[in-house]
Write a protein that holds these residues in place. Structure first.
Motif, PDB file in Angstrom:
ATOM      1  N   MET A   1      23.584   7.763  49.586  1.00 33.59           N
ATOM      2  CA  MET A   1      23.360   6.766  48.549  1.00 33.59           C
ATOM      3  C   MET A   1      24.592   5.882  48.367  1.00 33.59           C
ATOM      4  O   MET A   1      24.481   4.659  48.203  1.00 33.59           O
ATOM      5  CB  MET A   1      23.020   7.487  47.240  1.00 33.59           C
ATOM      6  CG  MET A   1      22.406   6.601  46.185  1.00 33.59           C
ATOM      7  SD  MET A   1      20.805   5.950  46.656  1.00 33.59           S
ATOM      8  CE  MET A   1      21.157   4.213  46.626  1.00 33.59           C
ATOM      9  N   ASP A   2      25.764   6.500  48.399  1.00 29.70           N
ATOM     10  CA  ASP A   2      27.006   5.725  48.259  1.00 29.70           C
ATOM     11  C   ASP A   2      27.174   4.749  49.420  1.00 29.70           C
ATOM     12  O   ASP A   2      27.675   3.632  49.244  1.00 29.70           O
ATOM     13  CB  ASP A   2      28.218   6.663  48.174  1.00 29.70           C
ATOM     14  CG  ASP A   2      28.292   7.382  46.836  1.00 29.70           C
ATOM     15  OD1 ASP A   2      27.738   6.842  45.853  1.00 29.70           O
ATOM     16  OD2 ASP A   2      28.890   8.465  46.776  1.00 29.70           O
TER      17      ASP A   2
ATOM     18  N   PHE B   1      25.236   1.670  48.671  1.00 29.94           N
ATOM     19  CA  PHE B   1      25.940   0.813  47.717  1.00 29.94           C
ATOM     20  C   PHE B   1      27.076   0.039  48.399  1.00 29.94           C
ATOM     21  O   PHE B   1      27.301  -1.138  48.105  1.00 29.94           O
ATOM     22  CB  PHE B   1      26.490   1.639  46.552  1.00 29.94           C
ATOM     23  CG  PHE B   1      25.459   1.963  45.503  1.00 29.94           C
ATOM     24  CD1 PHE B   1      24.784   0.948  44.829  1.00 29.94           C
ATOM     25  CD2 PHE B   1      25.150   3.278  45.194  1.00 29.94           C
ATOM     26  CE1 PHE B   1      23.831   1.232  43.857  1.00 29.94           C
ATOM     27  CE2 PHE B   1      24.199   3.583  44.227  1.00 29.94           C
ATOM     28  CZ  PHE B   1      23.539   2.561  43.559  1.00 29.94           C
TER      29      PHE B   1
ATOM     30  N   ALA C   1      17.466   2.139  49.089  1.00 33.73           N
ATOM     31  CA  ALA C   1      17.971   2.896  47.934  1.00 33.73           C
ATOM     32  C   ALA C   1      16.812   3.432  47.096  1.00 33.73           C
ATOM     33  O   ALA C   1      16.841   4.585  46.639  1.00 33.73           O
ATOM     34  CB  ALA C   1      18.877   2.013  47.086  1.00 33.73           C
TER      35      ALA C   1
ATOM     36  N   GLY D   1      17.727  11.651  42.828  1.00 44.42           N
ATOM     37  CA  GLY D   1      18.939  10.858  42.587  1.00 44.42           C
ATOM     38  C   GLY D   1      19.320  10.926  41.126  1.00 44.42           C
ATOM     39  O   GLY D   1      18.470  11.156  40.263  1.00 44.42           O
ATOM     40  N   ASP D   2      20.599  10.729  40.832  1.00 44.22           N
ATOM     41  CA  ASP D   2      21.047  10.818  39.441  1.00 44.22           C
ATOM     42  C   ASP D   2      20.837   9.490  38.717  1.00 44.22           C
ATOM     43  O   ASP D   2      20.715   8.424  39.323  1.00 44.22           O
ATOM     44  CB  ASP D   2      22.529  11.232  39.391  1.00 44.22           C
ATOM     45  CG  ASP D   2      23.424  10.239  40.101  1.00 44.22           C
ATOM     46  OD1 ASP D   2      23.800   9.240  39.460  1.00 44.22           O
ATOM     47  OD2 ASP D   2      23.731  10.450  41.302  1.00 44.22           O
TER      48      ASP D   2
ATOM     49  N   GLU E   1      22.861   7.779  36.839  1.00 40.97           N
ATOM     50  CA  GLU E   1      23.979   6.823  36.909  1.00 40.97           C
ATOM     51  C   GLU E   1      23.803   5.878  38.088  1.00 40.97           C
ATOM     52  O   GLU E   1      23.972   4.657  37.955  1.00 40.97           O
ATOM     53  CB  GLU E   1      25.306   7.598  37.019  1.00 40.97           C
ATOM     54  CG  GLU E   1      26.555   6.749  36.856  1.00 40.97           C
ATOM     55  CD  GLU E   1      27.081   6.188  38.185  1.00 40.97           C
ATOM     56  OE1 GLU E   1      27.775   5.157  38.155  1.00 40.97           O
ATOM     57  OE2 GLU E   1      26.776   6.791  39.236  1.00 40.97           O
ATOM     58  N   ARG E   2      23.412   6.417  39.234  1.00 39.09           N
ATOM     59  CA  ARG E   2      23.207   5.567  40.418  1.00 39.09           C
ATOM     60  C   ARG E   2      21.942   4.710  40.281  1.00 39.09           C
ATOM     61  O   ARG E   2      21.909   3.567  40.745  1.00 39.09           O
ATOM     62  CB  ARG E   2      23.143   6.429  41.678  1.00 39.09           C
ATOM     63  CG  ARG E   2      24.505   6.967  42.118  1.00 39.09           C
ATOM     64  CD  ARG E   2      24.388   7.724  43.427  1.00 39.09           C
ATOM     65  NE  ARG E   2      25.690   8.120  43.936  1.00 39.09           N
ATOM     66  CZ  ARG E   2      26.336   9.215  43.553  1.00 39.09           C
ATOM     67  NH1 ARG E   2      25.792  10.025  42.643  1.00 39.09           N
ATOM     68  NH2 ARG E   2      27.518   9.516  44.068  1.00 39.09           N
ATOM     69  N   LYS E   3      20.920   5.259  39.638  1.00 39.34           N
ATOM     70  CA  LYS E   3      19.700   4.480  39.415  1.00 39.34           C
ATOM     71  C   LYS E   3      19.990   3.272  38.516  1.00 39.34           C
ATOM     72  O   LYS E   3      19.492   2.172  38.756  1.00 39.34           O
ATOM     73  CB  LYS E   3      18.630   5.357  38.778  1.00 39.34           C
ATOM     74  CG  LYS E   3      17.972   6.327  39.744  1.00 39.34           C
ATOM     75  CD  LYS E   3      16.864   7.124  39.072  1.00 39.34           C
ATOM     76  CE  LYS E   3      16.201   8.073  40.068  1.00 39.34           C
ATOM     77  NZ  LYS E   3      15.122   8.875  39.437  1.00 39.34           N
TER      78      LYS E   3
ATOM     79  N   ARG F   1      22.928   1.829  38.188  1.00 36.81           N
ATOM     80  CA  ARG F   1      23.756   0.898  38.974  1.00 36.81           C
ATOM     81  C   ARG F   1      22.876   0.040  39.878  1.00 36.81           C
ATOM     82  O   ARG F   1      23.126  -1.165  40.032  1.00 36.81           O
ATOM     83  CB  ARG F   1      24.772   1.664  39.811  1.00 36.81           C
ATOM     84  CG  ARG F   1      25.979   2.181  39.034  1.00 36.81           C
ATOM     85  CD  ARG F   1      26.855   3.058  39.897  1.00 36.81           C
ATOM     86  NE  ARG F   1      27.389   2.341  41.045  1.00 36.81           N
ATOM     87  CZ  ARG F   1      27.847   2.946  42.146  1.00 36.81           C
ATOM     88  NH1 ARG F   1      27.811   4.262  42.246  1.00 36.81           N
ATOM     89  NH2 ARG F   1      28.339   2.229  43.130  1.00 36.81           N
ATOM     90  N   LEU F   2      21.843   0.657  40.458  1.00 39.22           N
ATOM     91  CA  LEU F   2      20.955  -0.084  41.357  1.00 39.22           C
ATOM     92  C   LEU F   2      20.235  -1.208  40.618  1.00 39.22           C
ATOM     93  O   LEU F   2      19.994  -2.273  41.192  1.00 39.22           O
ATOM     94  CB  LEU F   2      19.939   0.862  42.002  1.00 39.22           C
ATOM     95  CG  LEU F   2      19.000   0.212  43.019  1.00 39.22           C
ATOM     96  CD1 LEU F   2      19.775  -0.342  44.212  1.00 39.22           C
ATOM     97  CD2 LEU F   2      17.936   1.208  43.490  1.00 39.22           C
TER      98      LEU F   2
ATOM     99  N   THR G   1      28.767  -0.832  36.729  1.00 42.24           N
ATOM    100  CA  THR G   1      28.863  -1.457  38.056  1.00 42.24           C
ATOM    101  C   THR G   1      30.068  -2.399  38.129  1.00 42.24           C
ATOM    102  O   THR G   1      29.920  -3.594  38.425  1.00 42.24           O
ATOM    103  CB  THR G   1      27.545  -2.195  38.384  1.00 42.24           C
ATOM    104  OG1 THR G   1      26.445  -1.432  37.926  1.00 42.24           O
ATOM    105  CG2 THR G   1      27.386  -2.396  39.883  1.00 42.24           C
TER     106      THR G   1
END
Length: 252
Positions: free
Chosen positions: A1-2, A5, A27, A35-36, A38-40, A42-43, A73
């Motif tokens: 995932m990183d 990004f 993504a 997925g966590d 925080e990343r969702k 950010r997306l 972000t």
């Protein structure tokens, strides 16, 4: 995932919209597997920036507003810039009630908006119908919009959309109003407002007509049923043209 990004950051640097679109889709597929939050979140900002950069301001506003309280972000831009984008996209996308609830009174926006020159006056004068102040703030913001790498390609389009919103809001209150009164409200000349309105009316952006002899604007807003009827006819004509073209290709 990183890695996705990082790819998105490179794609935005080179403004590679094809790679941005594919990376966002990738993504989303990864998030379906898990997925966590925080990343969702950010997306959402990445996708919002992509939508804004590709002139889908409505979807950009929705995604930015969903991310206001969870913004992390900072690799893309600082929070002040994020609020700048959120306000600009919301003004041309939301109705007055939603704008008041989600933007004008939003605590997260209120804590930052004063730091961005002209932005608070731009937002609040529109909502408060202070059109002369709005035009003054609008003029102050134009340079910032023009110099922004993501908004610059859409500068003229955005300028037109903002003016459509503010002119429509003014005319909404009247069945008829003199051109002189409208010019005075906006702090511009009669000739300027006459030229502006003529352009927007001919483009179908404003539902009114100008009586040059009397110097009066008369609104002729179509009702919802008539607007739906016209839209159906337009879509039907488009579909018929496509079918005719397709039939000619098949006959060949």
């Amino acid at each position: 995932m990183d890695l996705v990004f990082y790819t998105l950051q490179l794609a935005f640097f080179y403004m590679d919209f094809d790679l941005i679109s594919k990376s966002i889709d990738k993504a989303k597929n990864l998030f379906e597997e898990g997925g966590d939050w925080e990343r969702k979140n950010r997306l959402k900002v990445y996708e919002g920036l992509y939508c804004m950069s590709s002139r889908n301001f409505k979807k950009a506003a929705d995604l930015f507003l969903d991310s206001i309280s969870t913004f992390t972000t900072y690799e893309l831009f600082p929070y002040d810039t994020f609020i700048f984008y959120t306000v600009l996209t919301s003004i041309i996308s939301l109705d007055r009630v939603s704008l008041k609830k989600k933007v004008v009174d939003a605590p997260e926006i209120l804590t930052v908006i004063g730091k961005i020159q002209y932005l608070s006056e731009f937002l609040n004068s529109l909502y408060d119908c202070q059109y002369k102040s709005f035009f003054s703030a609008f003029a102050g913001l134009t340079e910032q919009i023009k110099l922004d790498r993501y908004l610059h390609p859409h500068f003229r389009y955005y300028m037109r959309e903002v003016r459509t919103v503010v002119y429509s809001q003014f005319l909404e209150s009247y069945k008829s109003v003199t051109i002189e009164a409208m010019a005075k409200a906006f702090g511009v000349t009669v000739d300027f407002i006459d030229m502006e309105l003529s352009r927007f009316i001919s483009a179908g952006k404003l539902h009114c007509k100008i009586d040059k002899v009397a110097g009066v604007l008369e609104t002729n807003r179509p009702d919802a049923k008539n607007a739906l009827y016209q839209a159906t006819i337009k879509q039907g004509d488009f579909l018929l043209n496509r079918i005719q073209k397709l039939s000619r290709v098949i006959d060949l």
